[in-house]
Design a protein around this motif. Structure first.
Motif, PDB file in Angstrom:
ATOM      1  N   ARG A 110       1.364  73.742  -4.508  1.00 11.40           N
ATOM      2  CA  ARG A 110       2.049  72.698  -3.515  1.00 11.40           C
ATOM      3  C   ARG A 110       1.649  71.148  -4.098  1.00 11.40           C
ATOM      4  NH1 ARG A 110       0.198  69.258   0.488  1.00 11.40           N
ATOM      5  NH2 ARG A 110      -1.953  70.633   0.811  1.00 11.40           N
ATOM      6  N   LEU A 111       2.595  70.451  -3.984  1.00  8.40           N
ATOM      7  CA  LEU A 111       2.428  68.902  -4.146  1.00  8.40           C
ATOM      8  C   LEU A 111       1.591  68.252  -3.035  1.00  8.40           C
ATOM      9  CD1 LEU A 111       5.777  67.751  -6.146  1.00  8.40           C
ATOM     10  CD2 LEU A 111       3.634  69.211  -6.958  1.00  8.40           C
ATOM     11  N   GLY A 112       0.902  67.258  -3.290  1.00  9.99           N
ATOM     12  CA  GLY A 112       0.518  66.651  -2.209  1.00  9.99           C
ATOM     13  C   GLY A 112       1.489  66.043  -1.430  1.00  9.99           C
ATOM     14  N   GLY A 113       1.402  65.850  -0.025  1.00  8.06           N
ATOM     15  CA  GLY A 113       2.446  65.088   0.573  1.00  8.06           C
ATOM     16  C   GLY A 113       3.430  66.053   1.009  1.00  8.06           C
ATOM     17  N   ASN A 114       3.692  67.258   0.241  1.00  8.00           N
ATOM     18  CA  ASN A 114       4.654  68.138   0.818  1.00  8.00           C
ATOM     19  C   ASN A 114       4.377  69.165   1.914  1.00  8.00           C
ATOM     20  OD1 ASN A 114       6.763  67.251  -0.964  1.00  8.00           O
ATOM     21  ND2 ASN A 114       6.586  69.147  -2.145  1.00  8.00           N
ATOM     22  N   SER A 115       2.891  68.942   2.385  1.00 10.43           N
ATOM     23  CA  SER A 115       2.806  69.950   3.458  1.00 10.43           C
ATOM     24  C   SER A 115       2.909  69.173   4.893  1.00 10.43           C
ATOM     25  CB  SER A 115       1.204  69.902   3.536  1.00 10.43           C
ATOM     26  OG  SER A 115       0.747  70.714   4.556  1.00 10.43           O
ATOM     27  N   LEU A 116       2.692  67.716   4.915  1.00 11.62           N
ATOM     28  CA  LEU A 116       3.014  66.883   6.156  1.00 11.62           C
ATOM     29  C   LEU A 116       4.575  67.149   6.492  1.00 11.62           C
ATOM     30  CD1 LEU A 116       0.545  64.163   6.396  1.00 11.62           C
ATOM     31  CD2 LEU A 116       0.307  66.504   7.383  1.00 11.62           C
ATOM     32  N   SER A 117       5.292  67.026   5.524  1.00 11.20           N
ATOM     33  CA  SER A 117       6.934  67.212   5.739  1.00 11.20           C
ATOM     34  C   SER A 117       7.337  68.593   6.009  1.00 11.20           C
ATOM     35  CB  SER A 117       7.563  66.674   4.246  1.00 11.20           C
ATOM     36  OG  SER A 117       7.036  66.875   3.169  1.00 11.20           O
ATOM     37  N   ASP A 118       6.529  69.637   5.160  1.00 15.08           N
ATOM     38  CA  ASP A 118       6.776  71.027   5.658  1.00 15.08           C
ATOM     39  C   ASP A 118       6.725  71.278   7.155  1.00 15.08           C
ATOM     40  OD1 ASP A 118       6.723  73.722   5.776  1.00 15.08           O
ATOM     41  OD2 ASP A 118       4.917  74.114   4.412  1.00 15.08           O
ATOM     42  N   LEU A 119       5.500  70.682   7.585  1.00 13.59           N
ATOM     43  CA  LEU A 119       5.361  70.941   8.976  1.00 13.59           C
ATOM     44  C   LEU A 119       6.466  70.622  10.166  1.00 13.59           C
ATOM     45  CD1 LEU A 119       1.620  69.745   9.158  1.00 13.59           C
ATOM     46  CD2 LEU A 119       2.291  71.939   8.806  1.00 13.59           C
ATOM     47  N   LEU A 120       6.897  69.384   9.450  1.00 10.27           N
ATOM     48  CA  LEU A 120       8.004  68.644  10.559  1.00 10.27           C
ATOM     49  C   LEU A 120       9.380  69.615  10.374  1.00 10.27           C
ATOM     50  CD1 LEU A 120       7.128  65.220  10.430  1.00 10.27           C
ATOM     51  CD2 LEU A 120       6.557  66.802  12.074  1.00 10.27           C
ATOM     52  N   VAL A 121       9.607  69.494   9.022  1.00  9.31           N
ATOM     53  CA  VAL A 121      10.967  70.357   8.607  1.00  9.31           C
ATOM     54  C   VAL A 121      11.035  71.833   9.047  1.00  9.31           C
ATOM     55  CG1 VAL A 121      12.469  70.894   6.782  1.00  9.31           C
ATOM     56  CG2 VAL A 121      11.440  68.609   6.652  1.00  9.31           C
ATOM     57  N   PHE A 122      10.152  72.337   8.815  1.00  6.29           N
ATOM     58  CA  PHE A 122      10.345  74.224   9.215  1.00  6.29           C
ATOM     59  C   PHE A 122       9.674  74.171  10.623  1.00  6.29           C
ATOM     60  CE2 PHE A 122      10.680  73.773   4.715  1.00  6.29           C
ATOM     61  CZ  PHE A 122      12.042  74.468   4.337  1.00  6.29           C
ATOM     62  N   GLY A 123       9.050  73.412  10.906  1.00  7.48           N
ATOM     63  CA  GLY A 123       8.378  73.402  12.613  1.00  7.48           C
ATOM     64  C   GLY A 123       9.790  73.444  13.316  1.00  7.48           C
ATOM     65  N   LYS A 124      10.509  72.396  13.110  1.00  8.02           N
ATOM     66  CA  LYS A 124      11.700  72.119  13.948  1.00  8.02           C
ATOM     67  C   LYS A 124      12.573  73.227  13.680  1.00  8.02           C
ATOM     68  CE  LYS A 124      15.865  69.202  14.687  1.00  8.02           C
ATOM     69  NZ  LYS A 124      16.471  70.282  14.728  1.00  8.02           N
ATOM     70  N   ARG A 125      12.746  73.759  12.556  1.00 11.55           N
ATOM     71  CA  ARG A 125      13.774  74.757  12.319  1.00 11.55           C
ATOM     72  C   ARG A 125      13.361  76.142  12.953  1.00 11.55           C
ATOM     73  NH1 ARG A 125      17.874  75.379   8.540  1.00 11.55           N
ATOM     74  NH2 ARG A 125      18.826  73.425   7.558  1.00 11.55           N
ATOM     75  N   ALA A 126      12.196  76.497  12.631  1.00  9.16           N
ATOM     76  CA  ALA A 126      11.462  77.639  13.307  1.00  9.16           C
ATOM     77  C   ALA A 126      11.779  77.587  14.820  1.00  9.16           C
ATOM     78  CB  ALA A 126      10.132  77.901  12.879  1.00  9.16           C
ATOM     79  N   GLY A 127      11.281  76.374  15.515  1.00  5.89           N
ATOM     80  CA  GLY A 127      11.250  76.271  16.916  1.00  5.89           C
ATOM     81  C   GLY A 127      12.745  76.284  17.469  1.00  5.89           C
ATOM     82  N   ASP A 128      13.796  75.808  16.654  1.00  2.00           N
ATOM     83  CA  ASP A 128      15.183  75.951  16.898  1.00  2.00           C
ATOM     84  C   ASP A 128      15.637  77.545  16.915  1.00  2.00           C
ATOM     85  OD1 ASP A 128      15.705  73.188  17.420  1.00  2.00           O
ATOM     86  OD2 ASP A 128      16.357  72.907  14.991  1.00  2.00           O
ATOM     87  N   ALA A 129      15.036  78.103  16.045  1.00  2.00           N
ATOM     88  CA  ALA A 129      15.497  79.581  15.766  1.00  2.00           C
ATOM     89  C   ALA A 129      14.817  80.435  16.856  1.00  2.00           C
ATOM     90  CB  ALA A 129      15.168  80.087  14.485  1.00  2.00           C
ATOM     91  N   ALA A 130      13.484  80.091  17.022  1.00  2.00           N
ATOM     92  CA  ALA A 130      12.970  80.879  18.316  1.00  2.00           C
ATOM     93  C   ALA A 130      13.402  80.718  19.677  1.00  2.00           C
ATOM     94  CB  ALA A 130      11.617  80.414  18.208  1.00  2.00           C
ATOM     95  N   ALA A 131      14.223  79.724  19.766  1.00  2.00           N
ATOM     96  CA  ALA A 131      14.894  79.178  20.992  1.00  2.00           C
ATOM     97  C   ALA A 131      16.146  80.255  21.138  1.00  2.00           C
ATOM     98  CB  ALA A 131      15.000  77.663  21.225  1.00  2.00           C
ATOM     99  N   VAL A 132      16.791  80.158  20.043  1.00  2.00           N
ATOM    100  CA  VAL A 132      18.060  80.687  19.952  1.00  2.00           C
ATOM    101  C   VAL A 132      17.847  82.371  20.140  1.00  2.00           C
ATOM    102  CG1 VAL A 132      19.991  81.549  18.538  1.00  2.00           C
ATOM    103  CG2 VAL A 132      19.263  79.020  18.476  1.00  2.00           C
ATOM    104  N   PHE A 133      16.501  82.771  19.403  1.00  2.00           N
ATOM    105  CA  PHE A 133      16.232  84.246  19.754  1.00  2.00           C
ATOM    106  C   PHE A 133      16.198  84.535  21.075  1.00  2.00           C
ATOM    107  CE2 PHE A 133      13.892  88.036  19.505  1.00  2.00           C
ATOM    108  CZ  PHE A 133      14.431  88.980  18.740  1.00  2.00           C
ATOM    109  N   ALA A 134      15.257  83.589  21.793  1.00  2.00           N
ATOM    110  CA  ALA A 134      14.935  83.917  23.149  1.00  2.00           C
ATOM    111  C   ALA A 134      16.035  83.946  24.067  1.00  2.00           C
ATOM    112  CB  ALA A 134      13.995  82.671  23.546  1.00  2.00           C
TER     113      ALA A 134
END
Lengths: 586, 250
Positions: free
Chosen positions: A387-411
């Motif tokens: 992993r490159l430094g700095g890519n973790s914090l952006s990972d959290l936001l980008v894929f946190g949002k996407r997974a949250g969106d998808a979990a909502a659709v599934f629910a």
């Protein structure tokens, strides 16, 4: 133990973990109209994300006008030695800027450029200065901004200091979890239409780590036991610069921001040794390269007095250092009695990040278990072999949002009542309470120490078959002993750390086993995974990821081929981009 | 240093009562009080309740009173103390067990503060926001807060007088200050400051500033300016007269 009382709590989306990914996911699912419940092991706002220092990578092009998502994509893929999920790297590079700007609109404060835009600092293996930051406490800023946004949303509830011990499934679908409240030991069964894991990594399976106590691989273990696939578990990142002295502070992170701000690594002879390992990128090479370089210098007898290297920033003015690296200044002054404005720091590699984890879909963070999603460090794919430094914090936001969106659709697609298997709950309770009913078992603290020794000794920076086999054997033996361990001492359930540690230990063992199995399977050296017996990169293995999964005979591990990268993305990886020249005074 | 042992007295008990229990702990160089407490937990008392997370002074979880002084255990080197060290839980919050207290009141208070609220114009602006570093610098200090709640613990309005119903405490004064001074925030929290947040309760003894592990000048840079803002609105004589006149005209 039958008929233990428990509370039953219903929700649409259950989010496990409240670091950056969990909080961002919860906000997304709530915005989609779901009732969201967040459970976390600690108090809200204390998650490991607060320890992130250097910044959040996003091609905003505020400092280097030439930066684009394409360059960020290339850097991420090259850094990951091409075994990244290319679709995730693509999504990440294109969506990180909007996630950063969105966070600013929720109140986050970043350092500014002269024009008043978000400032970006250079970081290892990023072609251009790319990390949005606030001094050296960017993680805290992210957590606090998300937290203050989230607590004011009416359809999000947070259950703090609550530990999930098992996921519950119904006909193969994730439908909830069994948990206990740390404060009083009361049991809770959560029934949910979708479950999202955001539990972070497993750094605590090593002796020397930058990770907080919470990083015990809980999500990996929960997902594994629920039948989900894991991936790339051999890819464990050593951050090149952790504190080494005094022993009480060994492992605490020294941000890559020090090198981003101009810090230089030297060996005991005062030589700037990175010139021999990566003459182009020097001190800002990728983390796997810098960590191995420091290791090699120490092995060649050119290490610092306590087995590391010197990191010097004292050529910059004291005011600059205190403004740009305030917590590093304070940390060394207080804990090591070193004034970094005057003298060099002593640093050595420390376990920092797990690139591997739960295997997920690129678009939606869906695991291989229906209804179960994962985002952040617990998930795998974006970072590949390094992993490159700095890519973790952006990972959290980008894929946190996407997974949250998808979990909502599934629910929303599975709106009917959730069914729970009572027998499954009973079994999970029995397992959870076991350590309290075995007064004569071994201490979980001692077993945890043994596991740390095993991982540290047999899965080090440079590995070989013999060591990995030994490590696996010892891990399996420890798992048998852990299944019979005792909470020790009094058996009350109210805030009983012995009991809590027994749960952590069970989870840590899964991450350790997956690490050894995947590492044995990958017979080459690539990124963070370096093998003495296979020192070279094997081009054939670029096409595969190592996958681990529960099977009849225990954990199975096998290579799985990735979908080939489309030509237009492949072309971006090979493209030449102009080098960045720092403008005078910027 | 390396072979020294210390006598660590730790409060052990719950709301029903408890005692100081003394443990002999071997020390090593660079060890902090939290290391000693965790040594006791893993070697002598597995049920010793303590909160901690990062052990790097970044999360603010391991607050306690060491030799009577509120501090982060992870930022308190053993060699700054004598051969006998006492560790007690924070006094201001209800005890749960041993060193763990119930700090949930703080989380409830935070919910009562209007969150970051940009102006309609800023919200509608599709371009990335511009702010100057010097404007950002004013709030950076407050945003360093790691929510260890040591300032809340030491504040005598909360600690000695138990007036949690009258004063939000220093932590939330600087939380409000960080919002009020944010270059893009458009809300007015002065009524809150005067009302339930109770900024007037602080009589500037600066105990909070003294215990802050992040060295935030809570009183000078946060609370006093907030007192001034509130006073400008409610107690400025010119404004008072002007207000009367305006009302007369209506």
């Amino acid at each position: 133990m039958a008929n233990e009382p428990y509370d039953t709590v219903d929700t649409d989306v259950l989010v496990i973990g409240a670091g950056g990914a969990g909080q961002r996911a919860a906000i997304a699912a709530a915005e989609a109209g779901c009732q969201v419940l967040v459970v976390c092991k600690s108090l809200l706002g204390k998650a490991h994300t607060v320890m992130a220092e250097g910044g959040m990578a996003a091609a905003l092009a505020n400092v280097a006008g030439a930066d684009t998502w394409e360059v960020h994509f290339q850097d991420t893929m090259k850094g990951g030695k091409l075994i990244n999920n290319w679709r995730m790297a693509h999504i990440h590079a294109t969506e990180a800027p909007e996630r950063v700007l969105e966070l600013e609109r929720w109140g986050a404060v970043f350092d500014r450029t002269r024009e008043g835009y978000i400032h970006q600092r250079p970081f290892g293996a990023h072609t251009y200065p790319r990390l949005a930051h606030i001094g050296d406490r960017t993680g805290l800023e992210i957590i606090r901004s998300l937290q203050d946004h989230l607590v004011h949303m009416p359809n999000i509830e947070v259950h703090m200091e609550t530990t999930v011990s098992s996921l519950l499934t119904w006909e193969g679908r994730a439908v909830g979890a069994l948990a206990y409240r740390r404060v009083d030991g009361a049991l809770v069964v959560y029934r949910a239409k979708a479950v999202l894991l955001a539990t972070g990594g497993a750094g605590r399976i090593y002796r020397v780590t930058s990770n907080s106590w919470e990083c015990t691989g809980d999500g990996v273990a929960l997902a594994y036991h629920a039948g989900a696939q894991l991936q790339d578990c051999e890819m464990v990142q050593f951050h090149p610069t952790g504190m080494v002295w005094p022993p009480g502070v060994r492992g605490i992170l020294v941000t890559e921001g020090v090198r981003g701000e101009g810090g230089i690594l030297r060996n005991s002879r005062g030589e700037r040794f990175m010139v021999n390992y990566d003459p182009e990128r020097m001190d800002l090479s990728s983390r796997d390269v810098v960590a191995r370089a420091i290791n090699a210098e120490v092995e060649a007898g050119r290490g610092s007095p306590h087995g590391g290297a010197f990191l010097d920033i004292s050529h910059k003015s004291p005011e600059y250092i205190r403004r740009k690296l305030p917590s590093m200044y304070e940390q060394f002054l207080k804990l090591a009695k070193v004034d970094i404005t005057k003298e060099p720091m002593e640093v050595a590699p420390t376990i920092h990040y797990f690139m591997g984890g739960v295997r997920v879909g690129a678009e939606d963070g869906a695991t291989t278990v229906p209804g179960l999603f994962a985002a952040g460090e617990v998930a795998s794919g974006l970072h590949g072999a390094n992993r490159l430094g700095g890519n973790s914090l952006s990972d959290l936001l980008v894929f946190g949002k996407r997974a949250g969106d998808a979990a909502a659709v599934f629910a929303q697609d599975h709106a009917g009542p959730v069914k729970i298997d009572r027998a499954q709950v009973e079994r999970a309770i029995e397992e959870l309470l076991g350590p309290l009913h075995r007064p004569d078992g071994e201490s979980p603290f001692a077993l945890e120490e043994e596991l740390r020794d095993v991982c540290t000794e047999y899965a080090p920076l440079i590995r070989d078959r013999e060591g990995l086999e030994k490590g696996l054997e010892r891990t399996l033996e420890l798992a048998e002993r852990a299944a019979r361990c005792s909470a020790g001492g009094p058996t009350g359930r109210a805030f009983n750390p012995g009991w809590h540690t027994a749960q952590d230990l069970r989870n840590m063992l899964v991450s350790a086993e997956a690490l050894f199995r995947c590492a044995l399977e990958r017979k080459e050296s690539r990124g963070a995974h370096a093998r003495r017996d296979y020192p070279d990169l094997d081009p054939k293995l670029e096409a595969v990821n190592m996958v681990a999964q529960k099977s009849e005979g225990g954990m199975a591990c096998f290579p799985v081929e990735r979908e080939p990268i489309p030509d237009e993305l492949r072309a971006i990886i090979d493209k030449k981009f102009p080098r960045f020249e720092l403008e005078e005074g910027s | 240093m390396a072979d020294r042992t210390v006598k660590l007295s730790i409060f052990r008990g719950d709301p029903g009562g408890g005692d100081m229990v003394t443990y002999e702990v071997p020390t090593q160089e660079g060890m902090v009080v939290l290391d000693a407490v965790l040594w006791v937990q893993s070697h002598r008392a597995p049920d010793l309740a303590v909160r901690w997370n990062c052990k790097a002074a970044k999360c603010g979880s391991c607050s306690a009173e060491i030799d009577g002084f509120p501090r982060l255990m992870c930022k308190s080197p053993i060699d700054e103390y004598g051969d006998e060290i006492s560790v007690r839980p924070m006094h201001t919050f209800p005890l749960i067990r041993d060193l763990v207290t119930d700090v949930s009141w703080n989380y409830e208070v935070n919910k009562r503060i209007q969150p970051f609220t940009p102006s309609e114009a800023d919200l509608a602006d599709p371009q990335p926001w511009r702010m100057q570093q010097e404007d950002v610098d004013r709030v950076i200090e407050f945003r360093k807060c790691i929510e260890c709640f040591l300032c809340q613990d030491v504040c005598h309005v909360l600690r000695s007088h138990g007036q949690k119903d009258a004063f939000f405490g220093p932590r939330f004064m600087i939380r409000i200050a960080s919002l009020e001074m944010h270059p893009k925030d458009a809300a007015d929290r002065r009524p809150l400051l005067r009302g339930e947040a109770g900024v007037g309760m602080c009589n500037i003894t600066k105990c909070c500033t003294e215990v802050c592990p992040e060295h935030i000048h809570i009183t000078d840079n946060g609370i006093i300016p907030m007192k001034e803002r509130m006073a400008d609105l409610y107690f400025d004589p010119l404004r008072f007269v002007a207000g009367k006149l305006m009302r007369g005209r209506e």
